[in-house]
Write a protein that holds these residues in place. Structure first.
Motif, PDB file in Angstrom:
ATOM      1  N   ASN A   1       0.970  -1.359   0.248  1.00 30.37           N
ATOM      2  CA  ASN A   1       0.201  -0.313  -0.389  1.00 30.37           C
ATOM      3  C   ASN A   1       1.289   1.346   0.184  1.00 30.37           C
ATOM      4  OD1 ASN A   1      -2.793   0.126  -0.385  1.00 30.37           O
ATOM      5  ND2 ASN A   1      -2.774  -1.660   1.891  1.00 30.37           N
TER       6      ASN A   1
ATOM      7  N   VAL B   1      -5.212  -4.241  -1.123  1.00 30.62           N
ATOM      8  CA  VAL B   1      -4.499  -3.198  -2.040  1.00 30.62           C
ATOM      9  C   VAL B   1      -5.658  -2.210  -3.219  1.00 30.62           C
ATOM     10  CG1 VAL B   1      -2.027  -2.159  -3.265  1.00 30.62           C
ATOM     11  CG2 VAL B   1      -2.371  -4.355  -1.456  1.00 30.62           C
ATOM     12  N   SER B   2      -4.837  -0.557  -2.744  1.00 29.14           N
ATOM     13  CA  SER B   2      -5.294   0.082  -4.068  1.00 29.14           C
ATOM     14  C   SER B   2      -5.230  -0.039  -4.784  1.00 29.14           C
ATOM     15  CB  SER B   2      -5.811   1.517  -3.362  1.00 29.14           C
ATOM     16  OG  SER B   2      -6.757   1.313  -1.656  1.00 29.14           O
TER      17      SER B   2
ATOM     18  N   ARG C   1      -9.535   0.577  -1.340  1.00 24.70           N
ATOM     19  CA  ARG C   1      -8.749   0.723   0.318  1.00 24.70           C
ATOM     20  C   ARG C   1     -10.879  -0.060   0.967  1.00 24.70           C
ATOM     21  NH1 ARG C   1      -4.541   2.605   2.067  1.00 24.70           N
ATOM     22  NH2 ARG C   1      -3.873   3.464   0.105  1.00 24.70           N
TER      23      ARG C   1
END
Length: 283
Positions: free
Chosen positions: A101, A138-139, A280
């Protein structure tokens, strides 16, 4: 220039995903970041060690991580010495989830590429635990490479969607630039009992079509209550090379990843899998 994050534990599985990425993006200008985290290694070693302090073990793991990353860098520089590629290494005392992240945000990463273990005897598990956590939390788009998968050009791509969510232009552009060199054919499959679409779904469908105007895109309807089964059957019947799904609220993938615990996930695929639009999560 694409920015690609490649987590590694220096296993054959991780190396296979790295080799895949180097081949997949050979037509692009790319900046690769090879990431190794060693927090778990320190804690696991500390449980077994009585002769060394925690700080000593941490220092040893740090040196080992850096040394292995340098060796990896030498290897990939030999495998793919393209002028279009640049390489970076990151060693961190952290968890994979937190460090991934962090790097995604700091380096403005476009894509994460990582390997996943095979299902083996336990068919309840579709992804390894680390891969699953990255997919869920995880974005960033994540491209998952099955264990021991041999690189194949993505000529046939399957994109299951319910057309309920607005797609992100940046991620569709990423997918388009990934597929354009291979002149891929994209089959967009809508799995529902009724084929009629709402105004919102029609608009999202038209937007999707417009983003891939230079590629062949086919729209397919499937009447099936078992979404993961319908996807798996389509992959097998049509020799699909790459599966693409969107991971956000009200999507097929969200339902598969979040509806139950890890060992109830039912999506199994032996081809590369690209999850777009990761957001997220707090739970």
């Amino acid at each position: 220039m694409k920015k690609v994050l490649l987590p590694t534990d220096f296993s054959d599985n991780a190396m296979n995903s790295i080799v895949f990425a180097l081949e997949f993006f050979k037509y692009d200008n790319c900046e690769f970041y090879f990431l190794h985290v060693y927090e778990d290694e320190v804690y696991n070693t500390h449980k077994l060690s009585e002769s060394k302090s925690f700080d000593e073990l941490k220092l040893m793991s740090s040196k080992k991580s850096s040394k292995n990353l340098e060796s990896l860098l030498e290897k990939v520089s030999t495998i793919a010495p393209h002028k279009r590629f640049s390489y970076n290494i990151i060693s961190a005392y952290n968890s994979l989830l937190d460090e991934a992240n962090k790097v995604v945000i700091e380096k403005n990463i476009d894509l994460i590429v990582m390997g996943t273990k095979g299902e083996g005897a336990n068919h309840a598990y579709a992804f390894g635990s680390n891969t699953l956590q990255v997919l869920k939390y995880v974005s960033c788009p994540v491209l998952v490479i099955p264990e021991a998968y041999e690189y194949t050009q993505p000529k046939k791509v399957l994109f299951p969607t319910n057309f309920l969510i607005p797609y992100k232009r940046r991620e569709l552009k990423l997918l388009y630039t990934m597929l354009k060199p291979f002149r891929s054919i994209i089959d967009v499959i809508y799995i529902a009992k009724y084929s009629n679409l709402s105004r919102r779904q029609v608009d999202n469908k038209e937007f999707l079509k417009g983003e891939f105007e230079d590629l062949q895109i086919n729209f397919v309807n499937a009447d099936d209550k078992d979404i993961s089964g319908a996807i798996s059957n389509y992959i097998e019947a049509h020799n699909i090379d790459l599966l693409v799904m969107v991971n956000t609220s009200h999507s097929y993938l969200e339902d598969m990843l979040f509806r139950s615990k890890v060992d109830d996930i039912s999506l199994h695929t032996n081809i590369p899998f690209l999850a777009l639009q990761n957001i997220r999560r707090t739970s």
